[in-house]
Motif scaffolding. Structure first.
Motif, short mmCIF file in Angstrom:
data_model
loop_
_atom_site.label_atom_id
_atom_site.label_comp_id
_atom_site.label_asym_id
_atom_site.label_seq_id
_atom_site.Cartn_x
_atom_site.Cartn_y
_atom_site.Cartn_z
N HIS A 161 45.87 22.63 24.64
CA HIS A 161 46.95 24.11 23.43
C HIS A 161 46.98 24.35 24.75
N VAL A 162 46.50 24.71 26.35
CA VAL A 162 47.48 25.58 26.82
C VAL A 162 48.08 25.38 28.49
N PRO A 163 49.13 24.71 28.42
CA PRO A 163 49.42 24.17 29.76
C PRO A 163 49.58 25.26 30.99
N LEU A 164 48.86 24.72 31.98
CA LEU A 164 48.61 25.46 32.97
C LEU A 164 50.06 25.87 33.83
N THR A 165 51.21 25.71 34.07
CA THR A 165 52.22 25.27 34.37
C THR A 165 52.60 27.57 33.28
N ARG A 166 52.35 27.47 32.00
CA ARG A 166 52.74 28.09 31.84
C ARG A 166 51.89 29.35 32.05
N VAL A 167 50.59 29.21 32.31
CA VAL A 167 49.35 30.10 32.71
C VAL A 167 49.91 30.48 34.30
N GLU A 168 50.72 29.83 34.73
CA GLU A 168 51.20 30.21 35.47
C GLU A 168 52.08 30.87 35.74
N GLU A 169 52.64 30.66 34.65
CA GLU A 169 54.56 31.63 34.96
C GLU A 169 53.66 32.74 34.03
N SER A 170 53.22 32.48 33.64
CA SER A 170 52.57 34.25 32.96
C SER A 170 51.76 34.61 33.92
N VAL A 171 51.39 33.90 34.81
CA VAL A 171 50.51 35.14 35.76
C VAL A 171 51.03 35.77 37.28
N LYS A 172 52.58 35.32 37.25
CA LYS A 172 54.17 35.80 38.00
C LYS A 172 54.55 36.86 37.21
N VAL A 173 54.40 36.48 35.85
CA VAL A 173 55.46 38.03 35.08
C VAL A 173 54.59 39.43 35.37
N LEU A 174 53.06 39.03 35.21
CA LEU A 174 52.09 39.82 34.95
C LEU A 174 51.86 40.60 36.85
N LYS A 175 51.85 40.02 36.89
CA LYS A 175 52.08 40.48 39.18
C LYS A 175 52.84 40.59 39.18
N SER A 176 54.35 40.70 39.13
CA SER A 176 55.46 41.95 39.33
C SER A 176 55.49 42.56 38.21
N MET A 177 54.87 43.00 37.44
CA MET A 177 54.49 44.28 36.95
C MET A 177 53.20 44.70 37.03
N ASP A 178 52.84 44.92 38.66
CA ASP A 178 52.61 45.62 39.13
C ASP A 178 50.63 45.78 38.39
N ALA A 179 49.98 44.55 37.72
CA ALA A 179 48.42 43.82 36.92
C ALA A 179 48.30 43.43 38.88
N ALA A 180 46.97 43.71 38.31
CA ALA A 180 45.96 43.02 39.66
C ALA A 180 45.30 41.48 38.72
N VAL A 181 46.03 40.79 38.65
CA VAL A 181 45.26 39.63 38.54
C VAL A 181 44.38 38.72 39.18
N THR A 182 43.52 38.63 38.75
CA THR A 182 42.52 37.43 39.34
C THR A 182 42.95 35.78 37.65
N LEU A 183 43.43 34.76 38.61
CA LEU A 183 43.48 33.47 37.67
C LEU A 183 42.65 32.13 38.35
N LYS A 184 41.58 31.64 37.16
CA LYS A 184 40.73 31.31 37.59
C LYS A 184 40.92 29.40 37.01
N VAL A 185 41.09 28.28 37.95
CA VAL A 185 41.03 27.05 36.91
C VAL A 185 40.27 26.50 37.06
N TYR A 186 39.89 25.74 35.96
CA TYR A 186 38.60 25.15 36.01
C TYR A 186 38.45 23.63 35.41
N ASN A 187 38.64 22.83 36.81
CA ASN A 187 39.33 21.10 36.19
C ASN A 187 38.53 20.53 35.15
N GLY A 188 38.86 19.69 34.47
CA GLY A 188 38.73 19.30 32.95
C GLY A 188 37.21 19.90 32.61
#
Length: 207
Positions: A161-188
């Motif tokens: 339901h959720v493409p990784l590309t959109r997750v990464e794009e979202s992380v970039k936006v939040l970081k640009s607004m000074d959020a301290a983002v932790t992203l964890k991707v679980y393969n499979g």
């Protein structure tokens, strides 16, 4: 198409004695009651819990990456419901910097969309498998400054339901607004919440 009827379930500590508040947003087909059950796994024993219930158990009808008009008016109504929940927490005497958010799947998308449209130093946020909403991201919707607020975003790769590309794009936006983002991707990883993700939320956000 539908708008949401205001229904907010509460649990946990009484607001007058609560250390903080946690707003929980369930996924498509879920309920406020079942996501409240997730709080038992989190380090939020002293928190007041607020869980709004989506009408028809869905915050918006189509994919979070559908054309914006397809998900209206349900999406705007859902964002308004989250805002009303925040106002209730504040009215109950819990300050903004002690308000935390957590959502899964559709609720994770709604969590990220709401906080990024109202960026300010809330307590923190957890998005278990989600990204910002829209066929394309409209950066004009996102205003404010998180001032270092912790945000955890997790996802499987691939997720149905959720493409990784959109997750990464979202992380970039939040970081640009000074959020301290932790992203964890679980393969499979299937479309669910793992124990490891719960432990990661406890160690990065609920600390």
């Amino acid at each position: 198409m539908y708008s949401h009827t205001k229904q907010i379930k509460t649990a946990g500590a009484a607001p007058a004695v609560a250390k903080a508040a946690l707003i929980l947003l369930h996924g498509r087909g879920g309920t406020a009651a079942n996501i409240i059950g997730l709080a038992r796994e989190l380090d939020v024993q002293d928190f007041a819990i607020y869980a709004p219930q989506a009408t028809n158990n869905s915050w918006y009808p189509y994919s979070f990456m559908a054309p914006d008009a397809d998900n209206q008016p349900a999406l705007n109504s859902a964002l308004e419901m989250v805002d009303e929940t925040v106002k209730q927490v504040l009215a109950d005497g819990i300050p903004l910097h002690k308000i935390y958010f957590l959502g899964f799947s559709q609720g994770a998308c709604l969590t990220l969309e709401y906080i990024t449209r109202h960026a300010q130093p809330f307590g923190g946020a957890v998005a278990f498998t989600g990204g910002l909403i829209g066929e394309r991201l409209n950066l004009d919707n996102y205003k404010g400054d998180f001032i270092g607020m912790p945000v955890l975003i997790t996802t499987g790769n691939p997720d149905p339901h959720v493409p990784l590309t959109r997750v990464e794009e979202s992380v970039k936006v939040l970081k640009s607004m000074d959020a301290a983002v932790t992203l964890k991707v679980y393969n499979g990883r299937p479309h669910t919440i793992s124990q490891e993700e719960i432990e990661l939320a406890n160690s990065t956000v609920f600390i």
